[in-house]
Design an enzyme around this catalytic site. Structure first.
Site, PDB file in Angstrom:
ATOM      1  N   GLU A 167     -22.615 -71.417  -2.936  1.00  0.00           N
ATOM      2  CA  GLU A 167     -22.160 -72.651  -2.299  1.00  0.00           C
ATOM      3  C   GLU A 167     -21.802 -72.392  -0.840  1.00  0.00           C
ATOM      4  O   GLU A 167     -21.169 -71.398  -0.508  1.00  0.00           O
ATOM      5  CB  GLU A 167     -20.942 -73.209  -3.051  1.00  0.00           C
ATOM      6  CG  GLU A 167     -21.232 -73.635  -4.480  1.00  0.00           C
ATOM      7  CD  GLU A 167     -22.097 -74.883  -4.565  1.00  0.00           C
ATOM      8  OE1 GLU A 167     -22.247 -75.591  -3.543  1.00  0.00           O
ATOM      9  OE2 GLU A 167     -22.638 -75.146  -5.663  1.00  0.00           O
ATOM     10  N   HIS A 226     -22.600 -71.105  -8.127  1.00  0.00           N
ATOM     11  CA  HIS A 226     -22.883 -71.876  -9.339  1.00  0.00           C
ATOM     12  C   HIS A 226     -24.096 -71.305 -10.055  1.00  0.00           C
ATOM     13  O   HIS A 226     -25.075 -70.907  -9.417  1.00  0.00           O
ATOM     14  CB  HIS A 226     -23.142 -73.350  -8.995  1.00  0.00           C
ATOM     15  CG  HIS A 226     -21.930 -74.215  -9.115  1.00  0.00           C
ATOM     16  ND1 HIS A 226     -21.437 -74.969  -8.083  1.00  0.00           N
ATOM     17  CD2 HIS A 226     -21.103 -74.460 -10.180  1.00  0.00           C
ATOM     18  CE1 HIS A 226     -20.365 -75.641  -8.498  1.00  0.00           C
ATOM     19  NE2 HIS A 226     -20.134 -75.339  -9.751  1.00  0.00           N
ATOM     20  N   ARG A 230     -14.537 -86.469 -13.278  1.00  0.00           N
ATOM     21  CA  ARG A 230     -15.096 -87.470 -14.188  1.00  0.00           C
ATOM     22  C   ARG A 230     -14.699 -87.215 -15.636  1.00  0.00           C
ATOM     23  O   ARG A 230     -14.795 -88.074 -16.483  1.00  0.00           O
ATOM     24  CB  ARG A 230     -16.616 -87.512 -14.064  1.00  0.00           C
ATOM     25  CG  ARG A 230     -17.020 -88.219 -12.773  1.00  0.00           C
ATOM     26  CD  ARG A 230     -18.488 -88.431 -12.743  1.00  0.00           C
ATOM     27  NE  ARG A 230     -19.153 -87.128 -12.803  1.00  0.00           N
ATOM     28  CZ  ARG A 230     -20.455 -86.979 -12.853  1.00  0.00           C
ATOM     29  NH1 ARG A 230     -21.239 -88.025 -12.864  1.00  0.00           N
ATOM     30  NH2 ARG A 230     -20.990 -85.773 -12.891  1.00  0.00           N
ATOM     31  N   CYS A 240     -14.499 -76.432 -10.163  1.00  0.00           N
ATOM     32  CA  CYS A 240     -15.237 -75.412  -9.408  1.00  0.00           C
ATOM     33  C   CYS A 240     -14.941 -75.529  -7.919  1.00  0.00           C
ATOM     34  O   CYS A 240     -14.556 -74.549  -7.269  1.00  0.00           O
ATOM     35  CB  CYS A 240     -16.740 -75.552  -9.660  1.00  0.00           C
ATOM     36  SG  CYS A 240     -17.246 -75.027 -11.320  1.00  0.00           S
TER      37      CYS A 240
END
Lengths: 215, 215, 215, 215
Positions: D81, D168, D91, D144
């Site tokens: 990342e 990831h 969510r 994360c």
């Protein structure tokens, strides 16, 4: 002489409360394009009953061409189907709770029927009209393929002069607000079915063209 | 008594310099699993020649089961194919520059043949082994479907006691470093083909199971 | 009192000959919705020049809200962007052959700026209007993110009372006839930008709502 | 002199019963590659607690490099990342039923932090090793990204000489037997993290290279 095209659309199934096939078909009822006249029929998303409803509509309307239309959620294009296979294998129940698993549609029927629509030519003209389109090699194993197979079996035995086949269409945007799936606007779908109907009514033979298929 | 399973794999085609089917098949040559013995055959990615090479291997090895294996770039799972259709429609040339468009594979052949492998049972056992798998309803219209159709046509006419069919496999990771496509490790693919071979050699009838198909 | 919303759209880049952002923006020029007046500006797909063109349009029009619009090929939804990052990293050249790799947009600028548009509220109202929408957490690293970052940097320093941000839109169907990518009809996109403009002009604070983001 | 690399992995969350990050990290514990020594830490998938666990491990191990690893279901590649953003927007609940919506991770913290790992160089070496990899521009807005931001904030304030960042990884095949999602084998992921750790420990500066990013 004017040609008559029968276009059929399924009512909603599963979790969906609309079926873009039915919405599109409603907008085509009674339309005329040059020498092509459209008649339409709503079809229940039910094994066997769907075939019965369509064959009765054929006997009533005596069309030159029959195009059955169904929803293929997840697709991005208008996809004329090339081939129907003689198997029902349902992952969800139909609208009357039938869920056949690996059953023949017609006992002793052939493994498959080709569409008798000019699928490559329809795709060619759809693209020329700016509408995403491709030939598909699988209509699945739910009620869509079931009706497609039943239609071709009926036409072979009873009315081989009538052209017939199946077109899958994507979701419309209203169905995808919560799920990130691709969609195509209803106006584009209606325009696409009009193009497909005119091509199917007028093209004597299909073209041979490289590509234009879903891989 | 030991069963013999012939597994075939294509050489690379198009822009690819490896074909995971061939890599997997090489690792299976001569392997034995309980009462199942594996023999293998490399197959050129060429229309018609591929059928000839496989039928000669069948005549040489006299196997109980034939499983042809090919690459389906973009898939995420090991996918036994349900049905082969009688058409070649190539978007790219094969390895000898043949590019048939909408041609029959076998003149006057049936529209389609079912796989005679227990495809649902193979998928069931693959999943139990932790390997992503699903039944596919389309092997495409390139050399994979061509060989699959030619194999079933040959077996029907010459050796109906031999089970046959086709399995598509994903890319391996080495093929996807520059393209964001899904892949499956070669070890997982080899293990999957071993599971499929043992199931195909030993299961007398396929199971009927809901799901397990690509939509 | 009427609010003024400046909406900007890029001209086509790469292999595309239309840019849906520009097509949509053209249709919005001069439109009024209740108390909201739309003014528009075409923007070249060029690093730095794009920022200059937009800041000049801001100085000319003195809008209450600035919404820059760009194409995100492959997306299925209208996606307001949450955050702009201070890096240019171009995989293809812009329309003047600039291709910066891992360069800061503004030397000594902060790593990132938040959009000051009410992105969750825009998505909420778009969905209510039947239009697929989600908040996106990355505007990429090409000219879209570049302009977004440059806009927020300009507004912070020169006009902190003006709200600003970026919305990515999908391809339109005409762009996807040959590539199986998802699309959204131009009419739906235009309607979506109208909804977004009205929400941005009128909602004092953004809402906090679960979901509504691309994963 | 030997370099020490701390690699952390989350425990399973949501519907998953394994987390490939944790599985991979377990296999790396205590490994040595030339002059690089790996130490590892399991991390709960819980907002704030995750940051606390990792900062305590940093204080205990005093590593030269920290690489936090998490699962990004649906991705096909190993994706270092580029940037962490200062927002939690969940969510689904974390493993202690926290579900923050649009909240800052660190009040008055900057909008974002860059990774201080050589992300382009890691991707370059991963591809050379035949492992699918790309730089990602969004770590999402769940635990994360939260840990990634918290890590960079901690290092900036307390240990700016330590390199840190986030990688990831895709699902492993066992997680995808029922869902058609892409996966990458555990062995490939472990090998990939080893390559990334060695690059991060030894490369003084990142390279500038075209491409290698998720669009």
């Amino acid at each position: 002489m004017a040609k008559k095209v029968l276009i059929t659309g399924f009512d909603p199934f599963g979790k969906d409360i609309v079926n873009p096939a039915l919405e599109a078909v409603k907008k085509l009822e009674g339309k005329k394009f040059d020498d092509v006249e459209i008649v339409t029929q709503e079809v229940p998303t039910v094994f066997h009953t769907s075939i019965k409803v369509v064959t009765e509509a054929i006997e009533k309307h005596q069309p030159d061409v029959v195009i059955c239309v169904g929803q293929a959620g997840g697709r991005t294009q208008i996809t004329p189907e090339r081939v129907a296979i003689n198997v029902d294998d349902a992952r969800i129940p139909d609208n009357q709770q039938n869920q056949p698993i690996d059953e023949a549609i017609v006992e002793d029927g052939p493994v498959a029927y080709w569409s008798t629509l000019p699928v490559k030519s329809m795709v060619h003209h759809l693209k020329e009209a700016g509408i995403p389109a491709a030939v598909s090699n699988s209509a699945g194993t739910f009620v869509c393929n079931h009706l497609f197979y039943g239609l071709m079996n009926y036409l072979e035995k009873n009315a081989p002069h009538i052209r017939g086949g199946f077109i899958h269409i994507p979701f419309i945007p209203e169905q995808t607000v919560d799920n990130n799936a691709p969609s195509l606007g209803l106006d584009t779908i209606v325009k696409g079915l009009e193009v497909a109907a005119v091509v199917a009514a007028n093209e004597k033979e299909d073209i041979r063209e490289v590509g234009g298929t879903i891989s």
